[in-house]
Design a protein around this motif. Structure first.
Motif, short mmCIF file in Angstrom:
data_model
loop_
_atom_site.label_atom_id
_atom_site.label_comp_id
_atom_site.label_asym_id
_atom_site.label_seq_id
_atom_site.Cartn_x
_atom_site.Cartn_y
_atom_site.Cartn_z
N ARG A 140 -3.62 -4.14 -3.13
CA ARG A 140 -4.11 -3.10 -2.22
C ARG A 140 -4.57 -3.72 -0.90
NH1 ARG A 140 -9.28 0.55 -3.87
NH2 ARG A 140 -10.33 -1.43 -3.53
N GLU A 166 -2.08 5.15 3.36
CA GLU A 166 -2.36 6.56 3.70
C GLU A 166 -3.36 6.61 4.86
OE1 GLU A 166 -3.79 8.86 0.37
OE2 GLU A 166 -2.16 8.09 -0.88
N ILE A 167 -4.39 5.78 4.74
CA ILE A 167 -5.41 5.76 5.79
C ILE A 167 -4.80 5.33 7.11
CG2 ILE A 167 -7.52 4.58 6.56
CD1 ILE A 167 -8.30 4.45 3.60
N PHE A 178 -3.24 3.72 -1.02
CA PHE A 178 -4.42 4.25 -0.35
C PHE A 178 -4.64 3.71 1.08
CE2 PHE A 178 -9.18 4.30 0.04
CZ PHE A 178 -9.27 5.65 0.29
N PRO A 179 -4.68 2.39 1.27
CA PRO A 179 -4.88 1.90 2.65
C PRO A 179 -3.74 2.30 3.58
CG PRO A 179 -4.41 0.08 1.16
CD PRO A 179 -4.62 1.28 0.31
#
Lengths: 229, 345
Positions: free
Chosen positions: B160, B115-116, B112-113
């Motif tokens: 993460r 992707e950001i 997720f991070p």
């Protein structure tokens, strides 16, 4: 009385009802989903940036949407249907028939859907949103990757409710010759005293709502990763 | 004591006031902190002391009302929205309730991070797999957070947090929802990360035990103000302020409970173990040598590699001469002895 023509008509009008319901729902989501997202983002403790200008802008957007949603939702659908006739004519060229039913249905359902979406998105854990912010996620990323993704099962439950409600409303459209099962029920059952046809249409409507409900619930459960086992 | 290393975070005169409809709350007042590269900095305080607000000021999740926060020489208040988001990728954060995305698998949570940050999906997955290995959860890559235990969830959250190679890791009560054993393993992991990757870690907690376990430095926060800062050893051995004493003596609970029913006027001392052998029965020997019992009001010691660490609070006998003898005996055994004026009553 249960001749081929009647049965064919019932099948055809069932199809019409499905068409009206599904199309209206899709269009209502096109309007209602962004409204719901906007309501959440512009709410007082929403994802606003710190600047004062945004605070005022958000407050205005929120208030306008909030009032609009409440106003449209409090006008009875039957009356909205009549009120919107000029607008409907403008959009689809005529004020009767299935296509003409879709316009008022969409407009009536959009605010309802906005509220459903809003409540689904508000269920998303504030901590997860904070975590995304701490990673440097912008507002668009948070809306797409956190709010909508995390609220998915709840959004599906909402969509099921919306479909059921719109299906019910679509029956009312029979009054303006909108077609569909509601139209049949009124024309045959009410004006021609054919109670049996009315009962059949009601049963068909109930079955359709049931099927939609079962599919929606199953899908939501299947996609919800919070439920283990 | 402090070696001159690069300052990572500089907090200057930070204050935060929450303005409500009916009342305003001054959550933070005049906070000054210097956190250096590679430190594990504990910020400890009772609940409501403002520590969570303080940690959120370090990555501007909360914007301070007054004062400045400078991270790696950059004033956070001067950054644009985009620059601040870029900066936040360098300042990772983990939380008490983990805050994982419940609808994503473990692996996708770690992606997720990335992707950001705009990384390619394949590269992100590769990196996520490496990170899972670091936190020891490779076999859970395809699981969803709901299928994990609390400790495992926090490990995923740590993986993460590390994904974007941050320089700073903020931990907001990261072990408060975990049992003692799991807490230990998570703290060990954090320490490991600090040593291996040189990440500066800031730990917010209300438990002194957490600070003692891994922190190098500590700041004690009380009622929105910094009561005391220093190395953990300094503060633990010689707490100066009331707030510090409260935390050090009782491990975070209200003081005074133990001594309340005892006769007043008796002398109490606090002794700190740092270099004594765990195998030496110091207190037992003292009692035998002085032929008078001493009352142990509090004992919190543990064996670290054969050396006793921790503290005790003793209530000395009425007889002044015996009491003096005991203090002398303990000092002879190279223990830190400190007289406590108002511990009892």
């Amino acid at each position: 009385m249960w001749d081929n023509a009647t049965i064919m008509m019932l099948v055809k009008e069932t199809g019409t009802t499905l068409f009206i319901t599904l199309t209206s729902t899709v269009f209502a989501y096109v309007l209602g989903l962004p409204m719901g997202i906007l309501l959440v983002v512009t709410a007082k403790d929403g994802l606003r940036p710190n600047a004062a200008v945004y605070k005022i802008l958000n407050a205005v957007v929120y208030k306008v949407l909030d009032v609009l949603v409440n106003v449209v939702r409090s006008v009875p659908f039957l009356i909205l249907l009549m009120l919107l006739i000029p607008f409907t004519r403008l959009v689809v060229g005529k004020s009767y028939g299935p296509a003409a039913t879709i316009v008022p249905l969409t407009i009536a359902a959009a605010p309802f859907i906005a509220r459903l979406v809003e409540s689904s998105l508000l269920e998303v854990d504030k901590g997860v949103i904070e975590a995304a912010q701490s990673m440097g996620a912008g507002r668009a990323a948070i809306v797409w990757k956190v709010l909508l993704a995390e609220a998915r099962p709840s959004l599906i439950v909402g969509a099921t409710i919306a479909l059921g409600t719109i299906l019910g409303y679509s029956a009312m459209a029979g009054v303006v010759g909108g077609g569909g099962l509601g139209d049949v029920a009124i024309r045959y059952g009410y004006y021609r005293y054919q109670a049996d046809i009315m009962i059949v249409t009601v049963v068909l409507l109930v079955i359709m709502v049931q099927i939609l409900q079962v599919i929606g619930t199953k899908l939501s459960k299947k996609l919800d990763k919070r439920i283990t086992g | 004591m402090r070696t001159e290393t690069e300052t990572m975070i500089q907090v200057k005169d930070v204050g935060k006031t929450f303005i409500g409809k009916e009342n305003t709350v001054e959550a933070l007042k005049g906070i000054n902190l210097d956190i250096h590269k590679g430190e594990i900095y504990g910020i400890i305080g009772m609940s409501g002391a403002g520590k969570s607000t303080l940690v959120r000021c370090l990555n501007f999740l909360e914007k301070p009302t007054t004062g400045t926060v400078v991270v790696e020489g950059k004033d956070l208040a001067a950054l644009s929205g985009k620059e601040l988001r870029q900066m936040r990728m360098q300042i990772a954060m983990i939380f008490q309730h983990f805050n994982l995305l419940m609808q994503r698998t473990v692996l996708d949570n770690i992606c997720f991070p990335l992707e950001i940050a705009g990384q390619k999906k394949r590269k992100a997955r590769q990196r996520a797999k490496e990170l899972l290995e670091i936190v020891g959860l490779s076999e859970k890559a395809g699981a969803y957070p709901a299928q994990l235990s609390g400790g495992q969830k926090q490990r995923v959250a740590i993986a993460r947090a590390l994904a974007t190679n941050p320089k700073i890791l903020l931990c907001d009560e990261a072990t408060s929802a975990l049992d003692p054993t799991t807490t230990k393993s998570i703290l060990a992991l954090l320490k490991d990360i600090n040593e291996k990757y040189g990440i500066t870690i800031i730990i917010i907690t209300h438990e002194m035990a957490v600070v003692q376990e891994i922190c190098t430095h500590v700041a004690i926060i009380d009622g929105g103000c910094l009561a005391e800062t220093g190395t953990v050893e300094e503060v633990f051995t010689r707490p100066r302020t009331r707030a510090a004493k409260k935390l050090v003596f009782q491990g975070g609970t209200e003081s005074g409970e133990i001594g309340r029913n005892l006769a007043t006027g008796k002398r109490c001392i606090r002794i700190v173990f740092k270099e004594n052998s765990s195998f030496e029965p110091v207190i037992g020997n003292m009692v035998l040598a002085c032929k008078e019992p001493a009352n142990i009001l509090l004992a919190d010691t543990k064996d670290i590699g054969g050396v006793a660490h921790g503290q005790m609070i003793l209530q000395l006998p009425e007889d002044g001469a015996v009491a003096e003898k005991m203090i002398a005996y303990l000092k002879e055994r190279k223990l830190e002895v400190e007289e406590l004026e108002h511990y009892v009553g």
